[in-house]
Design a protein around this motif. Structure first.
Motif, PDB file in Angstrom:
ATOM      1  N   THR A  38       0.799  -1.232   0.000  1.00 56.92           N
ATOM      2  CA  THR A  38       0.000   0.000   0.000  1.00 56.92           C
ATOM      3  C   THR A  38       0.829   1.279   0.000  1.00 56.92           C
ATOM      4  N   TYR A  39       2.169   1.182  -0.189  1.00 59.09           N
ATOM      5  CA  TYR A  39       3.016   2.343   0.095  1.00 59.09           C
ATOM      6  C   TYR A  39       4.147   2.500  -0.920  1.00 59.09           C
ATOM      7  N   VAL A  40       4.184   3.656  -1.576  1.00 57.29           N
ATOM      8  CA  VAL A  40       5.330   4.057  -2.392  1.00 57.29           C
ATOM      9  C   VAL A  40       5.955   5.288  -1.754  1.00 57.29           C
ATOM     10  N   GLY A  41       7.255   5.214  -1.458  1.00 54.72           N
ATOM     11  CA  GLY A  41       7.936   6.313  -0.781  1.00 54.72           C
ATOM     12  C   GLY A  41       8.666   7.259  -1.700  1.00 54.72           C
ATOM     13  N   SER A  42       9.052   6.784  -2.903  1.00 50.27           N
ATOM     14  CA  SER A  42       9.763   7.620  -3.869  1.00 50.27           C
ATOM     15  C   SER A  42       9.426   7.159  -5.275  1.00 50.27           C
ATOM     16  N   VAL A  43       9.497   8.088  -6.229  1.00 50.00           N
ATOM     17  CA  VAL A  43       9.306   7.767  -7.641  1.00 50.00           C
ATOM     18  C   VAL A  43      10.229   8.651  -8.456  1.00 50.00           C
ATOM     19  N   CYS A  44      10.758   8.128  -9.568  1.00 49.30           N
ATOM     20  CA  CYS A  44      11.581   8.964 -10.438  1.00 49.30           C
ATOM     21  C   CYS A  44      11.620   8.397 -11.850  1.00 49.30           C
ATOM     22  N   LEU A  45      12.030   9.223 -12.792  1.00 45.41           N
ATOM     23  CA  LEU A  45      12.285   8.801 -14.162  1.00 45.41           C
ATOM     24  C   LEU A  45      13.787   8.765 -14.394  1.00 45.41           C
ATOM     25  N   ASP A  46      14.226   7.934 -15.340  1.00 39.87           N
ATOM     26  CA  ASP A  46      15.654   7.864 -15.654  1.00 39.87           C
ATOM     27  C   ASP A  46      16.064   9.052 -16.504  1.00 39.87           C
ATOM     28  N   ALA A  47      17.349   9.135 -16.841  1.00 37.66           N
ATOM     29  CA  ALA A  47      17.888  10.286 -17.565  1.00 37.66           C
ATOM     30  C   ALA A  47      17.271  10.453 -18.945  1.00 37.66           C
ATOM     31  N   SER A  48      16.836   9.371 -19.560  1.00 36.21           N
ATOM     32  CA  SER A  48      16.247   9.447 -20.896  1.00 36.21           C
ATOM     33  C   SER A  48      14.757   9.767 -20.859  1.00 36.21           C
ATOM     34  N   GLY A  49      14.136   9.607 -19.698  1.00 31.19           N
ATOM     35  CA  GLY A  49      12.693   9.795 -19.595  1.00 31.19           C
ATOM     36  C   GLY A  49      11.901   8.612 -20.104  1.00 31.19           C
ATOM     37  N   ALA A  50      12.587   7.511 -20.398  1.00 29.73           N
ATOM     38  CA  ALA A  50      11.915   6.336 -20.966  1.00 29.73           C
ATOM     39  C   ALA A  50      11.427   5.353 -19.918  1.00 29.73           C
ATOM     40  N   TYR A  51      11.994   5.432 -18.700  1.00 33.33           N
ATOM     41  CA  TYR A  51      11.681   4.446 -17.670  1.00 33.33           C
ATOM     42  C   TYR A  51      11.308   5.125 -16.353  1.00 33.33           C
ATOM     43  N   VAL A  52      10.400   4.474 -15.619  1.00 32.08           N
ATOM     44  CA  VAL A  52       9.923   4.970 -14.332  1.00 32.08           C
ATOM     45  C   VAL A  52      10.233   3.923 -13.271  1.00 32.08           C
ATOM     46  N   ALA A  53      10.707   4.380 -12.119  1.00 31.54           N
ATOM     47  CA  ALA A  53      10.977   3.479 -10.997  1.00 31.54           C
ATOM     48  C   ALA A  53      10.313   4.018  -9.746  1.00 31.54           C
ATOM     49  N   CYS A  54       9.911   3.115  -8.858  1.00 32.15           N
ATOM     50  CA  CYS A  54       9.402   3.514  -7.550  1.00 32.15           C
ATOM     51  C   CYS A  54      10.017   2.623  -6.486  1.00 32.15           C
ATOM     52  N   ALA A  55      10.098   3.144  -5.272  1.00 34.41           N
ATOM     53  CA  ALA A  55      10.654   2.399  -4.145  1.00 34.41           C
ATOM     54  C   ALA A  55       9.631   2.336  -3.026  1.00 34.41           C
ATOM     55  N   SER A  56       9.563   1.176  -2.376  1.00 31.41           N
ATOM     56  CA  SER A  56       8.635   0.986  -1.257  1.00 31.41           C
ATOM     57  C   SER A  56       9.385   0.425  -0.059  1.00 31.41           C
ATOM     58  N   PRO A  57       9.603   1.259   0.982  1.00 35.00           N
ATOM     59  CA  PRO A  57      10.268   0.742   2.181  1.00 35.00           C
ATOM     60  C   PRO A  57       9.404  -0.245   2.966  1.00 35.00           C
ATOM     61  N   ARG A  58       8.101  -0.177   2.796  1.00 35.99           N
ATOM     62  CA  ARG A  58       7.223  -1.141   3.463  1.00 35.99           C
ATOM     63  C   ARG A  58       7.175  -2.463   2.688  1.00 35.99           C
ATOM     64  N   GLY A  59       7.235  -2.357   1.378  1.00 34.79           N
ATOM     65  CA  GLY A  59       7.247  -3.553   0.552  1.00 34.79           C
ATOM     66  C   GLY A  59       8.627  -4.123   0.318  1.00 34.79           C
ATOM     67  N   ASN A  60       9.662  -3.366   0.728  1.00 32.81           N
ATOM     68  CA  ASN A  60      11.053  -3.816   0.599  1.00 32.81           C
ATOM     69  C   ASN A  60      11.407  -4.168  -0.847  1.00 32.81           C
ATOM     70  N   ARG A  61      11.061  -3.242  -1.768  1.00 28.85           N
ATOM     71  CA  ARG A  61      11.354  -3.513  -3.167  1.00 28.85           C
ATOM     72  C   ARG A  61      11.366  -2.238  -3.996  1.00 28.85           C
ATOM     73  N   VAL A  62      11.991  -2.361  -5.175  1.00 30.41           N
ATOM     74  CA  VAL A  62      11.976  -1.318  -6.194  1.00 30.41           C
ATOM     75  C   VAL A  62      11.311  -1.914  -7.430  1.00 30.41           C
ATOM     76  N   MET A  63      10.378  -1.167  -8.044  1.00 31.38           N
ATOM     77  CA  MET A  63       9.672  -1.643  -9.233  1.00 31.38           C
ATOM     78  C   MET A  63       9.902  -0.695 -10.394  1.00 31.38           C
ATOM     79  N   LEU A  64       9.946  -1.248 -11.613  1.00 34.43           N
ATOM     80  CA  LEU A  64      10.228  -0.460 -12.814  1.00 34.43           C
ATOM     81  C   LEU A  64       9.187  -0.688 -13.905  1.00 34.43           C
ATOM     82  N   TRP A  65       8.952   0.388 -14.691  1.00 33.70           N
ATOM     83  CA  TRP A  65       8.045   0.361 -15.827  1.00 33.70           C
ATOM     84  C   TRP A  65       8.672   1.085 -17.012  1.00 33.70           C
ATOM     85  N   ARG A  66       8.146   0.795 -18.183  1.00 32.99           N
ATOM     86  CA  ARG A  66       8.383   1.675 -19.313  1.00 32.99           C
ATOM     87  C   ARG A  66       7.499   2.907 -19.142  1.00 32.99           C
TER      88      ARG A  66
END
Length: 297
Positions: free
Chosen positions: A204-232
């Motif tokens: 239920t929790y995302v603590g941070s989100v960002c795009l890469d230098a190209s703007g092609a990829y999105v990542a988020c981090a969840s300290p409660r879920g203990n993981r980082v997830m990525l998308w196009r």
């Protein structure tokens, strides 16, 4: 909460959120405090702010203590961060804000999850507002559909061409796998795709989100879920990696690469080619990193 580097390459502003109320301008190399400034009367900072106008002005997100209504203040750096203009954020409980696509985008979080105010609450009242960056006039306000009303929209990230995403946290832990990443578009908010088990893995929790230098990829981090997830960028899910208590997340200067940090002192370099995601390098034993990370000049 958030540290905003100045374009001068020497200083940065650390913006408080409750229980603190002060923002601090400090020397990035020496670590010394240069100046401090406070929110407007009867208000608190929400933890985020941005330099604009080549570092001559600073935008801060503030919340009125009594009503919860949001305010964006524009401050003159050379005048001790004095307020020269302020505008309503067009929502309650704003948390993050950034200039993107010729507008000032504000994530009005509404009721914040995991706070006393959230006890028993099922509707966050969140929205994303796009304001005129010169006058503060409202251009658009986007909210989620009724079945997503429990989501608090909290963190923003954008690419050089103005593409913007917002990350959410859920008031409810009812087992429903609600999407927590959305693209901010002219017509509203578009949910990113991921398998139900992936959304549940964020707990239920995302603590941070960002795009890469190209703007092609999105990542988020969840300290409660203990993981980082990525998308196009188009919202297609790529994959996830484990990172215990990981919350800090920033792009590197290379396309498809992100730096993630954890509360256990880990720093992880993550890379994707759009089809898979993997760890390029990992370092342990560092300081216990907190909420956010940022790429600085």
């Amino acid at each position: 909460h958030w540290v905003e580097p100045s374009p001068d390459g020497r200083t940065a502003v650390a913006v408080a959120r409750r229980p603190g109320t002060t923002a601090v301008l400090f020397d990035r190399r020496a670590g010394t405090v240069i100046a401090t400034f406070e929110p407007g009367e009867g208000r608190v900072f929400s933890g985020h702010g941005r330099f604009i106008d080549a570092g001559r002005r600073f935008l801060a997100v503030e919340i009125e203590r009594a009503s919860g209504q949001g305010v964006v203040s524009r401050r003159v750096v050379e005048s001790g961060f004095a307020i020269e203009a302020e505008w309503a954020s067009s929502g309650i409980g704003p948390h993050d804000m950034l200039p993107a696509g010729g507008a000032l985008v504000v994530a009005n979080g509404g009721v914040e999850p995991h706070t006393p105010e959230a006890l028993g609450a099922e509707i966050a009242g969140a929205s994303v507002a796009r304001l005129d960056p010169e006058t503060g006039a409202v251009r658009t306000v986007a909210a989620l559909s009724e079945d997503l009303a429990s989501l608090s929209l909290r963190h923003l990230a954008s690419s050089a061409d103005g593409f913007t995403v917002v990350a959410a946290q859920d008031l409810l832990a009812d087992g429903i796998a609600r999407p927590l990443i959305y693209a901010v578009e002219e017509g509203g908010l578009r949910a990113f795709d991921a398998p139900e088990e992936a959304w549940r893995g964020l707990r239920t929790y995302v603590g941070s989100v960002c795009l890469d230098a190209s703007g092609a990829y999105v990542a988020c981090a969840s300290p409660r879920g203990n993981r980082v997830m990525l998308w196009r960028r188009d919202g297609r899910f790529i994959g996830a990696l484990p990172l215990v208590d990981g919350c800090g997340l920033a792009p590197t200067r290379e396309a498809g690469r992100f730096l993630a940090t954890s509360g256990l002192g880990e720093t992880v370099l993550i890379a994707t080619d759009g089809a898979e995601v993997g760890v390029v390098a990992r370092r342990s034993g560092g300081p216990r990193f907190d909420n956010h990370a940022v790429l600085a000049a």
